[in-house]
Every structure is written in structure tokens, then in C-alpha cells.
Scaffold this active site. Structure first.
Site, PDB file in Angstrom:
ATOM      1  N   ILE A  95      12.100  12.211 -29.583  1.00  0.00           N
ATOM      2  CA  ILE A  95      11.839  12.529 -31.352  1.00  0.00           C
ATOM      3  C   ILE A  95      12.735  13.565 -31.912  1.00  0.00           C
ATOM      4  CG2 ILE A  95       9.844  14.725 -32.265  1.00  0.00           C
ATOM      5  CD1 ILE A  95       8.657  14.509 -30.253  1.00  0.00           C
ATOM      6  N   SER A 118      30.886  11.740 -21.883  1.00  0.00           N
ATOM      7  CA  SER A 118      31.317  13.148 -21.391  1.00  0.00           C
ATOM      8  C   SER A 118      32.100  12.957 -20.646  1.00  0.00           C
ATOM      9  CB  SER A 118      30.467  14.448 -21.912  1.00  0.00           C
ATOM     10  OG  SER A 118      29.223  14.300 -21.335  1.00  0.00           O
ATOM     11  N   LYS A 164      30.702  34.020 -41.870  1.00  0.00           N
ATOM     12  CA  LYS A 164      29.270  34.473 -40.696  1.00  0.00           C
ATOM     13  C   LYS A 164      29.943  34.668 -39.389  1.00  0.00           C
ATOM     14  CE  LYS A 164      25.750  31.467 -42.986  1.00  0.00           C
ATOM     15  NZ  LYS A 164      26.138  30.470 -44.358  1.00  0.00           N
TER      16      LYS A 164
END
Ligand code: DCP
Ligand code: MG
Ligand code: MN
Length: 330
Positions: free
Chosen positions: A103, A177, A69
Site C-alpha cells: 500500500i 542493508s 526545526k
């Protein structure tokens, strides 16, 4: 962890993230999702771009398929597979809806099946969203903005001051992080403990009050603006440093003092690093989670929790060289 792809220039790294999201959101293939993320994370850590798939294959997490790819992208500037994915408007819609905090892929698919195909559509159907998702939609633009390290440093001070005002002995670590040294974070991950709070005490009311008191105080100071959920050990919500600053996602967790360093390790991540560490633990007949490290018995059941007094203990018991938070991003 969220990737805002639209604002980034196209690169093979972004393509990998986009493919990763597709595998998670549409195909429900967590294995491929992780494989693409791992590759993307390796590639984004390089100081120079690789010049061929062959070269990329030497790197960890990049095999034959991903190398192909990379070659395709380097030669044509695009990926057939992604182009095909994005031809399907339902795929595009699912990806758009998962931008909203709360969501996930399943909910997004449900909404798309009900004919809701964009953020604009969603704003007309608030009744289809739970409390978390409604807050996610309300603050969508702000939540997609990264939080600069300097802002989290001020937030860290603010939270620690508030805590000390309640009880000097609170122990607070900003994980995620930020602790891994990133210049920007997606949210703020706060870990909280107190020396009097240990896991062997049965009357936990007094201890879970530690989290509730802190949240209450930060609300009174108008620093916490919304609550997504607030359990005994976990607060999820929204904060804002001052009028000039965006709304930010804030997570606060409370851990017993004897489990604090397993919690720090977990909450510092990255999630991929945690996966690797847990897999390594299992290979060595241990089970590691956000609470404890336990040796597995010959029957394969967990034994007593190991005594852990710092993160180094966990690495040492598992026979691993210590990794500083900065070295844990993959
Ligand atoms: N975590 C995990 N597995 C998950 C989610 C989280 O192990 N599925 C752990 C590791 C993460 C930490 O919790 O580092 C905090 O989760 P975040 O989603 O806040 O991730 P980060 O802080 O690492 O990144 P960001 O800057 O996007 O917030
Ligand atoms: Mg975070
Ligand atoms: Mn978080």
C-alpha cells in the site's frame, strides 16, 4: 524502506523521518521527502546529539530550514508542523495504511477517501486489496519486525545450500542493508546469477529457469511460504526460517553474469547512495543503472556497455574512490 516510528522514543531524527513520510505520503513531494531523509540519516549516524541547529548546519544535507526545526525541537520538545499534520485525521489514516506492504500513498489515499481509515477497517475490506496488499496485511506485524543479522546469516546458508543442490555454479550475494553491514534489516535481498547466463544469449528460457528452480526448491523446503509476484527476473515473496521465527519479506533477483556487478551495486544501495552515484555518472557523461554502465555519446545517447568485472570497475571508470558496502549507507 520503512520506519516504524511508534516504537521509537521521540527524537529530532524520528521527527525528520516523520516529516519525510508526510512529504511523500500526503504532499507527494519526493524532493522534500529525500531532503528530510538525508538529514535524518546524517543525524542518526552521529555518536553524539547535536546541541543546536547552528552546529547541525555544518553537516552534509542540513540547511537553514532543517536547522531551524532542530532548534525548535531542542527548545520545545516538539514540532509545530508535525503537530498540525497529525491533527488532520486523514493524514494520520494515510500514514497508518501505508504500514501495509504494497500500500503506497496513492492507494492509501484512495482507501481513506472510501472511508477506510485504519488497519482494523482494512481487515473488513479485503476485496479492496490486491494479492500483494493482502499478504502485506496478513503479515503486517511480522513485516514490521527488523531481521537480526544473525538470522540472515543462517538464511544465507540455507539459500546457498538449496542452490548448490540444483547446480554448483550458482553465484549468490545477499545485498541490501545486510551487505552494507547493518545489524538489522527490513527484508532479505538476494541476487542470483550463473556463469552460463549472459545477456547476449537470446534463448533466455534456460536462464530464467534458474530463478524458477531455486524458488521451487525453497518452496518445497517450506522456506518460501508466499509469493507476492514471480516474474522471469524477479521474485517477491515471504519466507520463514523455522517455527520460532517471524515471516520475512524476501526478494530474489536474477541477473545475467555480465551485468552482475551493476546489479550488486544497485541492490546493495542504499537508495540515496544509488541516486548520488547515478547523478555523478551523468555529470561525467555516463549513464548507470542496475544493468549496465554506458558512456553517453555527444548526442547524449548511451553507447556500448562498459565491461565490468567487479564493483571497483564501476567506481574506477567514473573516477570515484572505491566505497566499501559499509560506507554506502548515505
Ligand atoms: N533500491 C533503490 N531504489 C529504490 C528501491 C531500492 O536503489 N527505490 C535499491 C537500493 C536498496 C536495495 O535496492 O538498498 C534494496 O532495497 P530495500 O528496500 O530492501 O532497502 P535496504 O535493503 O537498503 O533496506 P532495508 O533494511 O529496509 O531492507
Ligand atoms: Mg532490504
Ligand atoms: Mn528489498
Amino acid at each position: 524502506m520503512r520506519y516504524n516510528l511508534k516504537i521509537c522514543r521521540p527524537s529530532y531524527t524520528n521527527m525528520k523521518y516523520e516529516l519525510a513520510n508526510y512529504e511523500r505520503n500526503v504532499n507527494k513531494n519526493v524532493h522534500k521527502y529525500n531532503a528530510y531523509r538525508k538529514a535524518a540519516s546524517t543525524l542518526s549516524g552521529l555518536s553524539e546529539r547535536v546541541k543546536s541547529g547552528e552546529e547541525a548546519k555544518k553537516l552534509p544535507g542540513i540547511g537553514e530550514k532543517i536547522a531551524k526545526k532542530i532548534d525548535e525541537f531542542l527548545e520545545t520538545g516538539k514540532l509545530r508542523k508535525l503537530e498540525d499534520i497529525n491533527k488532520d485525521e486523514n493524514n494520520v489514516a494515510i500514514n497508518e495504511l501505508t504500514r501495509v506492504s504494497g500500500i503506497g500513498p496513492a492507494k492509501a489515499k484512495e482507501l481513506v477517501d472510501a472511508g477506510i481509515k485504519s488497519i482494523e477497517d482494512l481487515k473488513k475490506h479485503l476485496d479492496k486489496l490486491n494479492h500483494h496488499q493482502q499478504i502485506g496485511l496478513k503479515h503486517l506485524e511480522d513485516f514490521e519486525k527488523k531481521i537480526p543479522r544473525a538470522e540472515i546469516q543462517v538464511i544465507e546458508k540455507r539459500i546457498k545450500e538449496a542452490a548448490e543442490g540444483i547446480d554448483e555454479d550458482y553465484i549468490i550475494t545477499i545485498c541490501g542493508s545486510y551487505r552494507r553491514g547493518k545489524e538489522e534489516s527490513g527484508d532479505i535481498d538476494v541476487l542470483l546469477t550463473h556463469p552460463i547466463y549472459t545477456s547476449d544469449i537470446k534463448d533466455s528460457k534456460k536462464h530464467t529457469a534458474l530463478l524458477k528452480l531455486l524458488v521451487k526448491k525453497l518452496e518445497a523446503k517450506k522456506f518460501i511460504t508466499d509469493t507476492i509476484s514471480h516474474g522471469d527476473f524477479k521474485f517477491m515473496g515471504v519466507c520463514k526460517l523455522d517455527d520460532e521465527k517471524p515471516y520475512r519479506r524476501l526478494d530474489i533477483r536474477l541477473a545475467p553474469h555480465d551485468q552482475y556487478y551493476c546489479a550488486v551495486l544497485y541492490f546493495t544501495g542504499s537508495d540515496l547512495f544509488n541516486q548520488k552515484m547515478r547523478a555523478h555518472a551523468l555529470e561525467n557523461k555516463y549513464t548507470l543503472n542496475e544493468y549496465t554502465l554506458k558512456k553517453l555519446t555527444t548526442e547524449g545517447t548511451p553507447g556500448d556497455a562498459e565491461k565490468i568485472t567487479c564493483e571497483e570497475d564501476i567506481f574506477k571508470i567514473l573516477g570515484l574512490p572505491y566505497k566499501k558496502p559499509k560506507e554506502r549507507s548515505v
